[in-house]
Write an enzyme that holds these catalytic residues in place. Structure first.
Site, PDB file in Angstrom:
ATOM      1  N   THR A 126     110.909  62.457  37.394  1.00  0.00           N
ATOM      2  CA  THR A 126     111.815  62.872  38.470  1.00  0.00           C
ATOM      3  C   THR A 126     113.073  62.007  38.469  1.00  0.00           C
ATOM      4  O   THR A 126     114.081  62.379  39.069  1.00  0.00           O
ATOM      5  CB  THR A 126     111.114  62.781  39.843  1.00  0.00           C
ATOM      6  N   ASP A 139     111.450  61.891  43.845  1.00  0.00           N
ATOM      7  CA  ASP A 139     110.925  62.896  44.776  1.00  0.00           C
ATOM      8  C   ASP A 139     110.044  63.884  44.013  1.00  0.00           C
ATOM      9  O   ASP A 139     109.644  63.628  42.880  1.00  0.00           O
ATOM     10  CB  ASP A 139     112.073  63.613  45.501  1.00  0.00           C
ATOM     11  N   ASP A 161     100.206  44.087  28.218  1.00  0.00           N
ATOM     12  CA  ASP A 161     100.236  42.675  27.826  1.00  0.00           C
ATOM     13  C   ASP A 161     101.615  42.192  27.416  1.00  0.00           C
ATOM     14  O   ASP A 161     101.748  41.119  26.828  1.00  0.00           O
ATOM     15  CB  ASP A 161      99.243  42.432  26.687  1.00  0.00           C
ATOM     16  N   HIS A 193     105.254  52.287  28.321  1.00  0.00           N
ATOM     17  CA  HIS A 193     105.094  52.123  26.877  1.00  0.00           C
ATOM     18  C   HIS A 193     104.322  50.849  26.541  1.00  0.00           C
ATOM     19  O   HIS A 193     103.588  50.800  25.548  1.00  0.00           O
ATOM     20  CB  HIS A 193     106.457  52.121  26.199  1.00  0.00           C
ATOM     21  N   ASP A 241     115.294  65.754  35.458  1.00  0.00           N
ATOM     22  CA  ASP A 241     115.101  66.505  36.696  1.00  0.00           C
ATOM     23  C   ASP A 241     116.446  67.145  37.035  1.00  0.00           C
ATOM     24  O   ASP A 241     117.407  66.461  37.366  1.00  0.00           O
ATOM     25  CB  ASP A 241     114.661  65.545  37.809  1.00  0.00           C
TER      26      ASP A 241
END
Length: 328
Positions: free
Chosen positions: A199, A251, A84, A76, A243
């Site tokens: 994941t 993974d 920065d 983000h 996930d």
């Protein structure tokens, strides 16, 4: 030089010589990234990376879910005004207060690392670099790859909530995702590879429950499970894994889920709708044990280095904040 946790897995396939050659040839070109470089603090603050690592390890030991939080925080940051550290600045009109940044976390880990760095090397290590290092360490601690992080970023002085509109959304079409990534110099391959960060981690029901009752591209077997987790008119703040198979382990199962129609976020499942992004998903969702895990580890490391170099401030641009939550 990159370090991969999947090396043991691929050794049985006789791929170690090939892997070493690939890593060696790539790492030689990755020492300098723009005006960033590996080992930037080797003289000015030799223990910088170890101090950041220690702060991340301490937080991870108490709460492993902090790892995807720190990874998302870096992502983000880079998508708004470049990498920065502007997402770290607090304030009612700052980036972190924008609706697009609901739920981002990990600020206390960055603050802890910064406090230790200021005690050891005052005014030397930027908050932006701490974020980049913490993201790498978070992936590594989640059984993912590690990589050399080019450093030398300086901190921005401006943080505006209105600029967070450029962040990718869970509702984005492939066209919208492609446009937002391209604006940062990132291509389809980077888009799919970086989406693989899902994941690990969780989302909240409010960001995906609309898919469960109005229309859905989710496989029927997975749909019933999600409807149980996120019932109609239920608690929108309830967290669910991104996930379904191994949300605490870095993974390739995320890509297998997308291929099977089991992507949790609409933006993730849409990766299967486009011919070009589908091809990349298929490459990562292979079934040969170890081989595709290595490929994703290798490509994810490259994509992270590329993303972490987006619109960075170096040299005399920006500043080195004393406290990450406010400009000097």
């Amino acid at each position: 030089m990159l370090c991969f946790t999947s090396m043991k897995m691929v050794s049985s396939l006789g791929l170690v010589p090939l892997m070493i050659a690939l890593v060696a040839s790539w790492s030689s070109t990755a020492v300098v990234h723009g005006q960033l470089k590996n080992g930037f603090y080797s003289s000015s603050c030799p223990k910088a990376e170890a101090i950041v690592r220690s702060a991340v390890e301490s937080a991870f030991k108490d709460d492993p879910s902090i790892a995807p939080g720190l990874l998302r925080l870096h992502f983000h940051d880079c998508f708004v005004q470049g990498c920065d550290g502007s997402v770290l600045i607090s304030g009612s009109n700052a980036e972190r207060s924008a609706p697009q940044n609901l739920g981002i976390r990990g600020f206390e880990v960055i603050d802890a690392a910064k406090a230790q760095l200021e005690a050891s090397c005052p005014g030397v290590v930027s908050c932006a670099d701490i974020l980049a290092l913490a993201a790498r360490d978070s992936v590594d601690l989640s059984n993912g790859p590690s990589w050399a992080v080019p450093t030398g970023r300086r901190d921005g002085r401006v943080s505006s909530a209105s600029q967070a509109a450029v962040l990718p959304s869970p509702l984005d079409s492939i066209a919208a995702q492609r446009q937002k990534f391209a604006a940062k110099g990132l291509d389809d391959h980077d888009l799919v590879t970086l989406a693989g960060a899902h994941t690990i981690g969780q989302t909240e029901c409010r960001f995906m429950s609309y898919r469960l009752y109005n229309f859905t591209t989710i496989s029927q077997s997975f749909l019933a499970q999600l409807q149980t987790l996120c019932p109609r008119n239920g608690n929108g703040l309830k967290k669910i894994p991104l996930d379904r198979d191994s949300h605490g382990n870095f993974d390739t199962s995320f890509f297998k889920n997308v291929k099977a129609g089991n992507g949790v976020l609409e933006s993730d499942q849409r990766l299967w709708d486009d011919a070009n992004t589908r091809r990349i998903v298929e490459n990562y969702a292979g079934t040969i044990r170890g081989l595709f895990g290595f490929r994703f580890d290798f490509e994810f490391s490259k994509a992270m280095i590329k993303m972490s170099g987006v619109e960075v401030k170096t040299g005399r641009d920006g500043e080195i904040r004393k406290v990450c939550s406010r400009a000097n």
